[in-house]
Design a protein around this motif. Structure first.
Motif, mmCIF file in Angstrom:
data_model
loop_
_atom_site.group_PDB
_atom_site.id
_atom_site.type_symbol
_atom_site.label_atom_id
_atom_site.label_comp_id
_atom_site.label_asym_id
_atom_site.label_seq_id
_atom_site.Cartn_x
_atom_site.Cartn_y
_atom_site.Cartn_z
ATOM 1 N N LEU A 93 0.816 -1.214 0.000
ATOM 2 C CA LEU A 93 0.000 0.000 0.000
ATOM 3 C C LEU A 93 0.849 1.263 0.000
ATOM 4 N N VAL A 94 1.961 1.246 0.710
ATOM 5 C CA VAL A 94 2.789 2.446 0.854
ATOM 6 C C VAL A 94 3.269 2.975 -0.503
ATOM 7 N N HIS A 95 3.297 2.128 -1.510
ATOM 8 C CA HIS A 95 3.784 2.533 -2.829
ATOM 9 C C HIS A 95 2.688 3.087 -3.746
ATOM 10 N N LEU A 96 1.427 3.036 -3.315
ATOM 11 C CA LEU A 96 0.349 3.567 -4.146
ATOM 12 C C LEU A 96 0.345 5.094 -4.024
ATOM 13 N N PRO A 97 0.511 5.811 -5.133
ATOM 14 C CA PRO A 97 0.651 7.269 -5.061
ATOM 15 C C PRO A 97 -0.605 7.987 -4.563
ATOM 16 N N GLU A 98 -1.756 7.365 -4.656
ATOM 17 C CA GLU A 98 -2.996 8.007 -4.210
ATOM 18 C C GLU A 98 -3.095 8.077 -2.688
ATOM 19 N N GLU A 112 -5.716 1.640 8.110
ATOM 20 C CA GLU A 112 -6.518 2.759 7.633
ATOM 21 C C GLU A 112 -5.675 3.601 6.696
ATOM 22 N N VAL A 113 -6.293 4.031 5.605
ATOM 23 C CA VAL A 113 -5.609 4.880 4.631
ATOM 24 C C VAL A 113 -6.510 6.041 4.236
ATOM 25 N N ASP A 114 -5.893 7.162 3.942
ATOM 26 C CA ASP A 114 -6.582 8.279 3.309
ATOM 27 C C ASP A 114 -6.063 8.330 1.888
ATOM 28 N N VAL A 115 -6.962 8.527 0.949
ATOM 29 C CA VAL A 115 -6.573 8.570 -0.457
ATOM 30 C C VAL A 115 -7.126 9.822 -1.122
ATOM 31 N N LEU A 123 -11.316 6.478 -7.847
ATOM 32 C CA LEU A 123 -11.399 5.882 -6.514
ATOM 33 C C LEU A 123 -11.834 4.420 -6.599
ATOM 34 N N VAL A 124 -12.853 4.139 -7.393
ATOM 35 C CA VAL A 124 -13.340 2.757 -7.552
ATOM 36 C C VAL A 124 -12.246 1.877 -8.158
ATOM 37 N N GLU A 125 -11.529 2.390 -9.155
ATOM 38 C CA GLU A 125 -10.424 1.632 -9.758
ATOM 39 C C GLU A 125 -9.337 1.356 -8.729
#
Length: 160
Positions: A93-98, A112-115, A123-125
């Motif tokens: 997850l840490v590598h997802l830029p969103e 928990e993550v904030d995007v 967001l759905v993708e």
């Protein structure tokens, strides 16, 4: 003011004063800080350098997500099964830029993550094609932020 104790992980009054000034204006010059705090410019320069070096602060330009094109801001809770995969899931997850915030938690969910996404389709993708596909992700729960009213750094004055 007391002496600088950054080497052992603690901050003194001058360090906190510098940090509070930078929170008010991250572009404040060393000259202005020195004048406000009654110390030399070289002292400010040295202290800020140490605060950056020991990663107490990072100087960045914070953008307003909505003004630059992020219109879907959400909080996602992630449940991981089996629990021994939590660390592997966070490593991916840490590598997802969103993702702008990532933490492991106690309670019904493990992470928990904030995007910040361009729109609801993005967001759905992100959830369906990136987060839910990670091995160990058992369940997600998404809460949308309709309007962010306040986004702030911690109040350093509350530590004194």
């Amino acid at each position: 003011m007391s002496s600088n104790n950054n080497q052992n992980g603690s901050l003194d009054d001058l360090d906190f004063s510098i940090l509070m000034l930078l929170q008010q204006d991250g572009r404040m010059s060393f000259t202005v800080m020195a004048e406000k705090l009654g110390v030399s410019i070289s002292n400010i320069r040295m202290r800020v350098g140490k605060l950056i070096e020991d990663k107490t602060i990072q100087i960045v330009g914070r953008v307003n997500p909505e003004k630059v094109g992020f219109h879907a801001y959400a909080h996602i809770k992630v449940s991981v099964r089996p629990a021994n995969l939590i660390e592997k899931v966070t490593e991916q997850l840490v590598h997802l830029p969103e993702i702008s915030f990532l933490a492991t938690t106690s309670g019904d969910f493990d992470i928990e993550v904030d995007v910040m996404c361009r729109d609801n389709t993005h967001l759905v993708e992100l959830i369906n094609e990136h987060i839910s596909c990670i091995e160990g992700v058992y369940q997600t729960k998404t809460d949308m932020y309709f309007k962010v009213i306040k986004l702030a750094q911690p109040d350093l004055g509350s530590l004194r």
